[in-house]
Design a protein around this motif. Structure first.
Motif, PDB file in Angstrom:
ATOM      1  N   HIS A  10       0.882  -1.108   0.268  1.00  0.00           N
ATOM      2  CA  HIS A  10       0.007   0.132  -0.114  1.00  0.00           C
ATOM      3  C   HIS A  10       0.797   1.196  -0.125  1.00  0.00           C
ATOM      4  CE1 HIS A  10      -3.029  -2.964   1.235  1.00  0.00           C
ATOM      5  NE2 HIS A  10      -3.818  -2.278   0.609  1.00  0.00           N
ATOM      6  N   ASP A  63      -1.703  -1.238  -4.093  1.00  0.00           N
ATOM      7  CA  ASP A  63      -3.191  -0.577  -4.124  1.00  0.00           C
ATOM      8  C   ASP A  63      -3.020   0.732  -3.928  1.00  0.00           C
ATOM      9  OD1 ASP A  63      -3.765  -3.381  -4.260  1.00  0.00           O
ATOM     10  OD2 ASP A  63      -4.895  -3.336  -2.550  1.00  0.00           O
ATOM     11  N   ASP A  64      -4.288   1.468  -4.647  1.00  0.00           N
ATOM     12  CA  ASP A  64      -4.539   2.630  -4.257  1.00  0.00           C
ATOM     13  C   ASP A  64      -3.905   3.539  -4.866  1.00  0.00           C
ATOM     14  OD1 ASP A  64      -6.054   1.326  -2.281  1.00  0.00           O
ATOM     15  OD2 ASP A  64      -4.935   1.975  -0.705  1.00  0.00           O
ATOM     16  N   PRO A  89      -8.695   3.121  -7.478  1.00  0.00           N
ATOM     17  CA  PRO A  89      -9.615   3.442  -7.112  1.00  0.00           C
ATOM     18  C   PRO A  89     -10.372   4.699  -7.495  1.00  0.00           C
ATOM     19  CG  PRO A  89      -8.414   4.147  -5.400  1.00  0.00           C
ATOM     20  CD  PRO A  89      -7.612   3.728  -6.644  1.00  0.00           C
ATOM     21  N   ASP A  97      -7.340   9.486   0.246  1.00  0.00           N
ATOM     22  CA  ASP A  97      -7.644   8.135   0.490  1.00  0.00           C
ATOM     23  C   ASP A  97      -8.692   8.144   1.770  1.00  0.00           C
ATOM     24  OD1 ASP A  97      -5.777   8.668   2.524  1.00  0.00           O
ATOM     25  OD2 ASP A  97      -4.856   6.868   2.591  1.00  0.00           O
ATOM     26  N   TRP A  99     -11.700   6.945   2.231  1.00  0.00           N
ATOM     27  CA  TRP A  99     -12.141   5.633   2.524  1.00  0.00           C
ATOM     28  C   TRP A  99     -11.753   5.061   3.745  1.00  0.00           C
ATOM     29  CZ3 TRP A  99      -9.028   5.757  -1.513  1.00  0.00           C
ATOM     30  CH2 TRP A  99      -7.885   4.811  -1.335  1.00  0.00           C
ATOM     31  N   HIS A 129      -9.460  -1.043  -9.057  1.00  0.00           N
ATOM     32  CA  HIS A 129      -9.579  -1.386  -7.563  1.00  0.00           C
ATOM     33  C   HIS A 129     -11.027  -0.841  -7.211  1.00  0.00           C
ATOM     34  CE1 HIS A 129      -8.217  -2.530  -3.558  1.00  0.00           C
ATOM     35  NE2 HIS A 129      -7.980  -1.152  -3.224  1.00  0.00           N
ATOM     36  N   SER A 130     -11.823  -0.969  -7.773  1.00  0.00           N
ATOM     37  CA  SER A 130     -13.327  -0.570  -8.087  1.00  0.00           C
ATOM     38  C   SER A 130     -13.482   1.049  -8.087  1.00  0.00           C
ATOM     39  CB  SER A 130     -13.886  -1.033  -6.622  1.00  0.00           C
ATOM     40  OG  SER A 130     -13.552  -0.002  -5.506  1.00  0.00           O
ATOM     41  N   HIS A 133     -14.113   1.986  -3.657  1.00  0.00           N
ATOM     42  CA  HIS A 133     -13.433   1.320  -2.581  1.00  0.00           C
ATOM     43  C   HIS A 133     -14.562   0.517  -1.651  1.00  0.00           C
ATOM     44  CE1 HIS A 133      -9.972   0.028  -0.061  1.00  0.00           C
ATOM     45  NE2 HIS A 133      -9.245   0.598  -1.079  1.00  0.00           N
ATOM     46  N   LYS A 135     -16.805  -2.624  -0.149  1.00  0.00           N
ATOM     47  CA  LYS A 135     -16.598  -3.880  -0.088  1.00  0.00           C
ATOM     48  C   LYS A 135     -17.673  -4.596  -0.973  1.00  0.00           C
ATOM     49  CE  LYS A 135     -15.044  -4.260   4.803  1.00  0.00           C
ATOM     50  NZ  LYS A 135     -15.496  -5.037   6.087  1.00  0.00           N
ATOM     51  N   PRO A 169     -11.244  -4.523  -3.319  1.00  0.00           N
ATOM     52  CA  PRO A 169     -11.117  -3.710  -1.981  1.00  0.00           C
ATOM     53  C   PRO A 169     -11.144  -4.270  -0.664  1.00  0.00           C
ATOM     54  CG  PRO A 169     -12.515  -2.368  -3.658  1.00  0.00           C
ATOM     55  CD  PRO A 169     -12.349  -4.050  -4.121  1.00  0.00           C
ATOM     56  N   HIS A 170     -10.087  -4.163   0.168  1.00  0.00           N
ATOM     57  CA  HIS A 170     -10.218  -4.705   1.594  1.00  0.00           C
ATOM     58  C   HIS A 170     -10.075  -6.331   1.326  1.00  0.00           C
ATOM     59  CE1 HIS A 170     -11.719  -0.711   3.050  1.00  0.00           C
ATOM     60  NE2 HIS A 170     -12.576  -1.070   2.087  1.00  0.00           N
TER      61      HIS A 170
END
Length: 239
Positions: A10, A63-64, A89, A97, A99, A129-130, A133, A135, A169-170
């Motif tokens: 990350h 990610d991100d 994302p 970030d 989220w 990554h959607s 972000h 679920k 995500p997650h």
């Protein structure tokens, strides 16, 4: 059949070290280890075309698309001639970030469209990554479909080159029976080639299930011995 570890990163920082943030010095030690031990890195676009992989193969993922990855990770990838996949994302491009903490206390800048487009595509592969972000297990079918549609709108309107690999995500996705099968049908309908969970184990290659590919979580507190063990065995109860 070969084992393929996929590393999940990350944030990178000169000073911080926590669950989601790896210190710059440790990241360089890890990349240097991969280079010195002749690991070969691959993009998912390359893996799609491969039926077998070299013995020392590895995939690096971030990610991100935080700005700290651009500042710290990208130069090290160049220095050690490594490839990586970065997951976007899309709603947060050019923002922060939020989220992680909606109050804005924990703020890492997300790369802008311009920064994403300036990345060397031979070294950095962009993936999904959607959109927001969230679920996937908390979203309805319509919400998931809408999420993909919004991602595609950002990609098309900005002429981004994004390969259809999705990091959940997650690490979250519907896992049970019919819900799991239905989710994978949605992924296929939206032309997603690979879906990445966490799992914390190396994968068998060729992949048994393209939508349940495991990644190994690299944390800020991991020393080089732990890093080497994770590559070989995944996350154990010892760390």
């Amino acid at each position: 059949m070969s084992l393929l570890p996929i590393l999940m990163y990350h944030n990178i920082s000169e000073t911080e070290s926590n669950k989601l943030t790896v210190p710059l010095q440790k990241l360089e030690q890890q990349f240097q280890y991969l280079k010195n031990n002749n690991f070969q890195t691959f993009h998912f676009e390359e893996l799609e075309k491969m039926k077998a992989i070299p013995k020392k193969s590895i995939v690096i993922t971030f990610d991100d698309v935080t700005e700290n990855q651009l500042i710290y990770a990208v130069p090290l990838l160049e220095k050690y001639n490594l490839k990586a996949s970065f997951f976007i994302p899309f709603f947060y491009i050019g923002k922060t970030d939020l989220w992680i903490n909606s109050s804005g206390v924990f703020k890492n800048k997300i790369m802008t469209i311009e920064q994403l487009k300036e990345l060397d595509s031979d070294r950095i592969e962009l993936g999904y990554h959607s959109y927001e972000h969230k679920k996937y297990s908390s979203l309805s079918t319509l919400e998931i479909e809408s999420d993909f549609l919004k991602c595609e709108e950002v990609i098309a309107s900005n002429d981004l080159k994004v390969y259809p690999v999705l990091a959940y995500p997650h690490g979250n996705y519907p896992r049970k029976g019919n819900e799991n099968a239905h989710f994978k049908q949605i992924l296929a309908k939206n032309n997603i080639k690979f879906g990445l969970r966490i799992g914390n184990r190396p994968n068998s290659f060729p992949f048994k299930d393209h939508y349940e590919i495991k990644r190994i979580d690299i944390k800020g507190q991991d020393n080089l011995v732990t890093f080497r063990l994770k590559i070989k065995l995944g996350k154990l109860g010892l760390f």
